[in-house]
Write a protein that holds these residues in place. Sequence first.
Motif, PDB file in Angstrom:
ATOM      1  N   MET A 206       0.820  -1.204   0.000  1.00  0.00           N
ATOM      2  CA  MET A 206       0.000   0.000   0.000  1.00  0.00           C
ATOM      3  C   MET A 206       0.855   1.254   0.000  1.00  0.00           C
ATOM      4  SD  MET A 206      -2.779   1.268   2.889  1.00  0.00           S
ATOM      5  CE  MET A 206      -4.326   0.731   2.164  1.00  0.00           C
ATOM      6  N   MET A 207       1.854   1.304   0.865  1.00  0.00           N
ATOM      7  CA  MET A 207       2.663   2.516   0.998  1.00  0.00           C
ATOM      8  C   MET A 207       3.474   2.823  -0.258  1.00  0.00           C
ATOM      9  SD  MET A 207       6.097   1.634   3.236  1.00  0.00           S
ATOM     10  CE  MET A 207       5.333   0.931   4.677  1.00  0.00           C
ATOM     11  N   GLN A 208       3.720   1.800  -1.069  1.00  0.00           N
ATOM     12  CA  GLN A 208       4.543   2.004  -2.256  1.00  0.00           C
ATOM     13  C   GLN A 208       3.728   2.413  -3.485  1.00  0.00           C
ATOM     14  OE1 GLN A 208       8.442  -0.643  -2.100  1.00  0.00           O
ATOM     15  NE2 GLN A 208       6.657  -1.917  -1.760  1.00  0.00           N
ATOM     16  N   ARG A 209       2.416   2.536  -3.313  1.00  0.00           N
ATOM     17  CA  ARG A 209       1.586   3.067  -4.393  1.00  0.00           C
ATOM     18  C   ARG A 209       1.840   4.571  -4.535  1.00  0.00           C
ATOM     19  NH1 ARG A 209      -3.213   0.480  -6.193  1.00  0.00           N
ATOM     20  NH2 ARG A 209      -3.978   2.597  -6.551  1.00  0.00           N
ATOM     21  N   ASP A 210       1.842   5.060  -5.747  1.00  0.00           N
ATOM     22  CA  ASP A 210       2.099   6.485  -5.981  1.00  0.00           C
ATOM     23  C   ASP A 210       0.999   7.361  -5.395  1.00  0.00           C
ATOM     24  OD1 ASP A 210       4.437   5.880  -7.343  1.00  0.00           O
ATOM     25  OD2 ASP A 210       3.451   5.812  -9.304  1.00  0.00           O
ATOM     26  N   ASP A 211      -0.217   6.818  -5.287  1.00  0.00           N
ATOM     27  CA  ASP A 211      -1.335   7.622  -4.784  1.00  0.00           C
ATOM     28  C   ASP A 211      -1.592   7.426  -3.289  1.00  0.00           C
ATOM     29  OD1 ASP A 211      -2.145   5.027  -5.099  1.00  0.00           O
ATOM     30  OD2 ASP A 211      -4.035   5.472  -6.133  1.00  0.00           O
ATOM     31  N   TYR A 223      -9.493   7.493  14.264  1.00  0.00           N
ATOM     32  CA  TYR A 223     -10.872   7.320  14.728  1.00  0.00           C
ATOM     33  C   TYR A 223     -11.525   6.008  14.259  1.00  0.00           C
ATOM     34  CZ  TYR A 223     -12.049   9.202  10.050  1.00  0.00           C
ATOM     35  OH  TYR A 223     -12.138   9.430   8.699  1.00  0.00           O
ATOM     36  N   ASN A 224     -10.910   5.277  13.306  1.00  0.00           N
ATOM     37  CA  ASN A 224     -11.583   4.051  12.870  1.00  0.00           C
ATOM     38  C   ASN A 224     -10.773   2.766  13.073  1.00  0.00           C
ATOM     39  OD1 ASN A 224      -9.713   3.785  10.764  1.00  0.00           O
ATOM     40  ND2 ASN A 224     -11.113   4.541   9.183  1.00  0.00           N
ATOM     41  N   ALA A 225      -9.604   2.861  13.708  1.00  0.00           N
ATOM     42  CA  ALA A 225      -8.791   1.654  13.918  1.00  0.00           C
ATOM     43  C   ALA A 225      -9.547   0.602  14.727  1.00  0.00           C
ATOM     44  CB  ALA A 225      -7.486   2.012  14.615  1.00  0.00           C
ATOM     45  N   GLY A 226     -10.307   1.057  15.727  1.00  0.00           N
ATOM     46  CA  GLY A 226     -11.061   0.128  16.547  1.00  0.00           C
ATOM     47  C   GLY A 226     -12.189  -0.545  15.804  1.00  0.00           C
ATOM     48  N   LYS A 227     -12.539  -0.016  14.659  1.00  0.00           N
ATOM     49  CA  LYS A 227     -13.622  -0.584  13.852  1.00  0.00           C
ATOM     50  C   LYS A 227     -13.119  -1.705  12.951  1.00  0.00           C
ATOM     51  CE  LYS A 227     -16.994   0.838  10.305  1.00  0.00           C
ATOM     52  NZ  LYS A 227     -17.517   2.004   9.533  1.00  0.00           N
ATOM     53  N   TYR A 228     -11.928  -1.539  12.405  1.00  0.00           N
ATOM     54  CA  TYR A 228     -11.434  -2.483  11.399  1.00  0.00           C
ATOM     55  C   TYR A 228     -10.345  -3.446  11.887  1.00  0.00           C
ATOM     56  CZ  TYR A 228     -13.868   0.605   8.129  1.00  0.00           C
ATOM     57  OH  TYR A 228     -14.821   1.339   7.468  1.00  0.00           O
ATOM     58  N   PHE A 229      -9.768  -3.186  13.047  1.00  0.00           N
ATOM     59  CA  PHE A 229      -8.624  -3.994  13.494  1.00  0.00           C
ATOM     60  C   PHE A 229      -8.829  -4.539  14.906  1.00  0.00           C
ATOM     61  CE2 PHE A 229      -7.105  -1.047  10.298  1.00  0.00           C
ATOM     62  CZ  PHE A 229      -6.331  -1.850   9.480  1.00  0.00           C
ATOM     63  N   THR A 230      -9.977  -5.131  15.124  1.00  0.00           N
ATOM     64  CA  THR A 230     -10.313  -5.605  16.473  1.00  0.00           C
ATOM     65  C   THR A 230      -9.971  -7.071  16.719  1.00  0.00           C
ATOM     66  OG1 THR A 230     -12.567  -6.090  15.724  1.00  0.00           O
ATOM     67  CG2 THR A 230     -12.163  -3.918  16.730  1.00  0.00           C
ATOM     68  N   TYR A 231      -9.551  -7.814  15.668  1.00  0.00           N
ATOM     69  CA  TYR A 231      -9.236  -9.230  15.846  1.00  0.00           C
ATOM     70  C   TYR A 231      -8.022  -9.590  15.003  1.00  0.00           C
ATOM     71  CZ  TYR A 231     -11.449  -9.963  11.285  1.00  0.00           C
ATOM     72  OH  TYR A 231     -11.771  -9.903   9.954  1.00  0.00           O
ATOM     73  N   LEU A 232      -7.419 -10.724  15.294  1.00  0.00           N
ATOM     74  CA  LEU A 232      -6.264 -11.180  14.533  1.00  0.00           C
ATOM     75  C   LEU A 232      -6.736 -11.779  13.209  1.00  0.00           C
ATOM     76  CD1 LEU A 232      -4.063 -12.881  17.287  1.00  0.00           C
ATOM     77  CD2 LEU A 232      -3.815 -10.606  16.293  1.00  0.00           C
ATOM     78  N   PRO A 234      -6.815 -14.044   9.991  1.00  0.00           N
ATOM     79  CA  PRO A 234      -6.311 -15.383   9.679  1.00  0.00           C
ATOM     80  C   PRO A 234      -5.354 -15.406   8.487  1.00  0.00           C
ATOM     81  CG  PRO A 234      -8.587 -15.167   8.968  1.00  0.00           C
ATOM     82  CD  PRO A 234      -8.269 -13.944   9.771  1.00  0.00           C
ATOM     83  N   SER A 235      -5.380 -14.366   7.659  1.00  0.00           N
ATOM     84  CA  SER A 235      -4.480 -14.317   6.506  1.00  0.00           C
ATOM     85  C   SER A 235      -4.272 -12.871   6.086  1.00  0.00           C
ATOM     86  CB  SER A 235      -5.063 -15.112   5.332  1.00  0.00           C
ATOM     87  OG  SER A 235      -6.160 -14.428   4.769  1.00  0.00           O
ATOM     88  N   ALA A 236      -3.332 -12.686   5.153  1.00  0.00           N
ATOM     89  CA  ALA A 236      -3.039 -11.346   4.656  1.00  0.00           C
ATOM     90  C   ALA A 236      -4.195 -10.781   3.841  1.00  0.00           C
ATOM     91  CB  ALA A 236      -1.763 -11.376   3.812  1.00  0.00           C
ATOM     92  N   VAL A 237      -5.059 -11.650   3.317  1.00  0.00           N
ATOM     93  CA  VAL A 237      -6.199 -11.188   2.523  1.00  0.00           C
ATOM     94  C   VAL A 237      -7.138 -10.343   3.384  1.00  0.00           C
ATOM     95  CG1 VAL A 237      -8.229 -11.905   1.207  1.00  0.00           C
ATOM     96  CG2 VAL A 237      -6.076 -13.150   0.956  1.00  0.00           C
ATOM     97  N   GLU A 238      -7.485 -10.863   4.564  1.00  0.00           N
ATOM     98  CA  GLU A 238      -8.372 -10.118   5.466  1.00  0.00           C
ATOM     99  C   GLU A 238      -7.701  -8.827   5.942  1.00  0.00           C
ATOM    100  OE1 GLU A 238      -7.853 -13.310   5.580  1.00  0.00           O
ATOM    101  OE2 GLU A 238      -9.817 -14.272   5.446  1.00  0.00           O
ATOM    102  N   ALA A 239      -6.399  -8.893   6.211  1.00  0.00           N
ATOM    103  CA  ALA A 239      -5.666  -7.700   6.642  1.00  0.00           C
ATOM    104  C   ALA A 239      -5.634  -6.653   5.536  1.00  0.00           C
ATOM    105  CB  ALA A 239      -4.243  -8.080   7.034  1.00  0.00           C
ATOM    106  N   THR A 240      -5.496  -7.107   4.301  1.00  0.00           N
ATOM    107  CA  THR A 240      -5.493  -6.198   3.151  1.00  0.00           C
ATOM    108  C   THR A 240      -6.812  -5.458   3.040  1.00  0.00           C
ATOM    109  OG1 THR A 240      -3.938  -7.590   1.926  1.00  0.00           O
ATOM    110  CG2 THR A 240      -5.278  -6.069   0.639  1.00  0.00           C
ATOM    111  N   ARG A 241      -7.904  -6.206   3.166  1.00  0.00           N
ATOM    112  CA  ARG A 241      -9.228  -5.575   3.080  1.00  0.00           C
ATOM    113  C   ARG A 241      -9.423  -4.555   4.212  1.00  0.00           C
ATOM    114  NH1 ARG A 241      -9.024  -8.414  -0.989  1.00  0.00           N
ATOM    115  NH2 ARG A 241      -7.945  -6.466  -1.512  1.00  0.00           N
ATOM    116  N   ALA A 242      -8.930  -4.871   5.400  1.00  0.00           N
ATOM    117  CA  ALA A 242      -9.078  -3.947   6.533  1.00  0.00           C
ATOM    118  C   ALA A 242      -8.290  -2.663   6.292  1.00  0.00           C
ATOM    119  CB  ALA A 242      -8.612  -4.627   7.824  1.00  0.00           C
ATOM    120  N   LEU A 243      -7.078  -2.784   5.758  1.00  0.00           N
ATOM    121  CA  LEU A 243      -6.267  -1.604   5.446  1.00  0.00           C
ATOM    122  C   LEU A 243      -6.976  -0.733   4.408  1.00  0.00           C
ATOM    123  CD1 LEU A 243      -2.720  -3.235   5.262  1.00  0.00           C
ATOM    124  CD2 LEU A 243      -3.428  -1.467   6.897  1.00  0.00           C
TER     125      LEU A 243
END
Length: 260
Positions: A206-211, A223-232, A234-243
């Motif tokens: 994500m950080m290496q995207r030009d935009d 203000y929204n970290a508690g909404k999207y990152f409340t559990y571990l 299971p894979s990078a796919v779910e983490a990607t969607r949360a980011l």
Amino acid sequence: MSILNPTKVEQKESQALVQMLMTDDYDAFKVLPYNRALEEKQVLRLMDVLSKEPDALKYRPLLVNNHMQVIDGQHRLEAAKRLGLPIYYMIGNNLGLPQTIEMNAIAKHWTILDYARSWAGQGNTHYQLYLDIRDQYKGLNDKILHSYLLGRSAFQTSQQFKEGKFVIKDSIETIEERIGMWDELQAALPKIQHKRSSIAVPFLAMMQRDDYDHARMLRKLSYNAGKYFTYLFPSAVEATRALEDAYNENSKAEDRIRIY
């Protein structure tokens, strides 16, 4: 007993007569350059075993090359030396570091750090930089460190790392900027997500995207970290969607991004 006149011991293996030598001249053996360092815990474990079964060395002799450098058995040598036990060994010609790595991998796997130290000791600047960064940023696990050192570089496997083919193409400033952004992201996330490679790797993409706008990401997470990152995840796919969801929240369609 002098190494110049060692005792010969015959051992039968697979119906073939194998010649072993025995000596108590510990100084006759030499350290193989760039072999991994001795681990005190392993030496002490072997001392405990050998103090109870000193004859065990006969069944697992050291292997040395024709220069008396230890190819296999440096921990056994140190343990026997401390206990004052005789050394059983066999000599093989034209053996070196590649054979040591292969034989040690059978008995006790080399870690990524073992490989890095070995190649760095041989003068490989990429591995020297790897060790410098690893020492500077002790909180990074191997997977995260490996990814953030490579960045946009072509994918490199762990096997390539082991074979001395690890190549860092970016500047130290670029690498430190990446790690700094990762540290800032972690500070904005719930503690449960800290040091998670499932988040670190897609965030690198994500950080290496030009935009990508890092200030925007930190602002949204405030203000929204508690909404999207409340559990571990299971894979990078779910983490990607949360980011993505955290970054894109309340944004216009043209301002949203997708990592992959």
